[in-house]
Design an enzyme around this catalytic site. Structure first.
Site, mmCIF file in Angstrom:
data_model
loop_
_atom_site.group_PDB
_atom_site.id
_atom_site.type_symbol
_atom_site.label_atom_id
_atom_site.label_comp_id
_atom_site.label_asym_id
_atom_site.label_seq_id
_atom_site.Cartn_x
_atom_site.Cartn_y
_atom_site.Cartn_z
ATOM 1 N N GLU A 1 3.550 5.407 -2.372
ATOM 2 C CA GLU A 1 4.780 4.674 -2.301
ATOM 3 C C GLU A 1 4.383 3.349 -3.077
ATOM 4 O O GLU A 1 4.995 2.493 -3.166
ATOM 5 C CB GLU A 1 5.278 4.259 -0.880
ATOM 6 C CG GLU A 1 5.429 5.508 0.047
ATOM 7 C CD GLU A 1 5.575 5.005 1.492
ATOM 8 O OE1 GLU A 1 5.893 3.895 1.771
ATOM 9 O OE2 GLU A 1 5.772 5.935 2.152
ATOM 10 N N GLY A 2 3.500 3.383 -4.156
ATOM 11 C CA GLY A 2 3.088 2.319 -4.675
ATOM 12 C C GLY A 2 2.290 1.262 -4.039
ATOM 13 O O GLY A 2 1.628 0.669 -4.610
#
Length: 365
Positions: free
Chosen positions: A320-321
């Protein structure tokens, strides 16, 4: 759309500026090498910005492309198929790791719905709603997308990159929000690296047990059989075994390089899209940093193929970054050190008379 056109559009960061940055680094008060990779980061940022010393990174943005993948119905993910909207809600409600870190660093987050499999009313109002299609085909037995949908997804990524560059974003932390996304990502990397399914198949951000891993290997193996005949065409490859979020990410990476917008990559999904983008434009990876080691074997293969050395290895697998955002303070620190450390003055000239030096030499002799 011909992705090969990007090869002519993308230029490398300014080599002359980088040499100037290296020369300036030699004159700083801290000896070269003492700051480790921060020296390299500062020089890379100077070349990307075209400025010596580099400017501070003042307007970074987290950009997350979201989608659901049909292959998740085979129970190859630690999350339920079609649950991508829950990941989106957690991020925008501030309850996920990337949201917490973004809040702490005061970095805005943008979530783009490229291919979620949910009713639109389930999504928060802050989502950028550019959905290409609802979910994907099951890549082990059918194409993920049609060619027209793949073009639309690539154009979506290009448009998002232009919007970010035009708005003043000076660095992007790139991630994904997907259920089942590591399976097509692993397939793309295996196809492009000529590797078998078992070598690239990991356990995903949510983690899976051995039986699920075996199902995932089988899905990647079957998808590879469908991917190999279209390896020569990136568009057909993304249609066969990609997805709208992966195609959009690929388009984003290519256009960000055209716009000279630096990007920090996160995990295996971003690495797969970067590898496809590199196949289209060999200079593009010069504009990217690998934020972290995700633990996915496919990511390691892709980064090695692109000669990208990850900045961090902290065992962060959440995706998710998150790992890429953890690397952002290092980039900012490198910019500050390169800009603010003082340069040393030239040492005083040797004023010892020549004859005195000769006398001393005789005496020593």
């Amino acid at each position: 759309m011909n992705l090969d056109d990007f090869s002519d559009l993308i230029e490398r960061p300014d080599g002359g500026i980088r040499r100037d940055a290296e020369e300036r680094r030699e004159r700083l008060s801290v000896r070269p090498g003492a700051l480790g990779r921060l020296d390299e980061l500062g020089e890379w940022l100077s070349a990307a910005q075209g400025a010596v010393p580099p400017r501070p990174v003042e307007q970074p943005k987290v950009v997350l492309f979201a989608g659901d993948h049909g292959v998740a119905s085979l129970d190859v993910s630690g999350r339920a198929a079609g649950g991508g909207y829950e990941l989106v809600r957690a991020v925008l409600d501030g309850a996920s790791p990337v949201a917490v870190l973004a809040r702490a660093q005061q970095v805005p987050v943008r979530v783009v719905d490229a291919g979620l499999d949910c009713a639109p009313e389930l999504l928060p109002a802050e989502v950028t709603r550019r959905r290409v299609r609802r979910g994907t085909g099951r890549i082990d037995v059918e194409n993920a997308l049609t060619l027209d949908e793949t073009r639309a997804a690539l154009e979506l990524g290009i448009a998002i990159a232009d919007e970010e560059a035009d708005s003043g974003t000076d660095l992007v932390v790139l991630g994904d929000l997907s259920v089942g996304g590591t399976t097509p990502a692993s397939t793309l990397i295996a196809a492009l690296c000529g590797t078998d399914a078992s070598v690239v198949t990991g356990r995903g951000g949510a983690g899976i047990d051995d039986l699920a891993w075996m199902r995932k290997c089988a899905a990647v193996r079957d998808a590879l059989r469908r991917a190999r005949p279209v390896l020569g065409d990136q568009l057909e490859l993304l249609a066969a075994v990609g997805g709208p979020d992966l195609a959009a990410t690929t388009g984003f990476l290519l256009q960000a390089s055209v716009r000279r917008l630096p990007v920090i990559l996160d995990g295996v999904v971003g690495a797969a899209c970067a590898l496809v983008a590199q196949r289209a434009a060999f200079r593009a990876p010069d504009w990217w940093l690998a934020g972290q080691v995700s633990g996915e074997p496919a990511q390691a293969k892709a980064l090695d193929r692109m000669s990208l050395n990850p900045l961090l290895d902290h065992g962060v697998t959440v995706g998710e970054g998150t790992g890429a955002l953890l690397a952002l303070p290092l980039v900012r620190a490198a910019a500050a050190l390169a800009a603010e450390l003082p340069e040393v003055t030239d040492p005083p000239a040797d004023t010892t008379p020549v004859e005195d030096t000769a006398v001393v030499a005789d005496e020593v002799g």
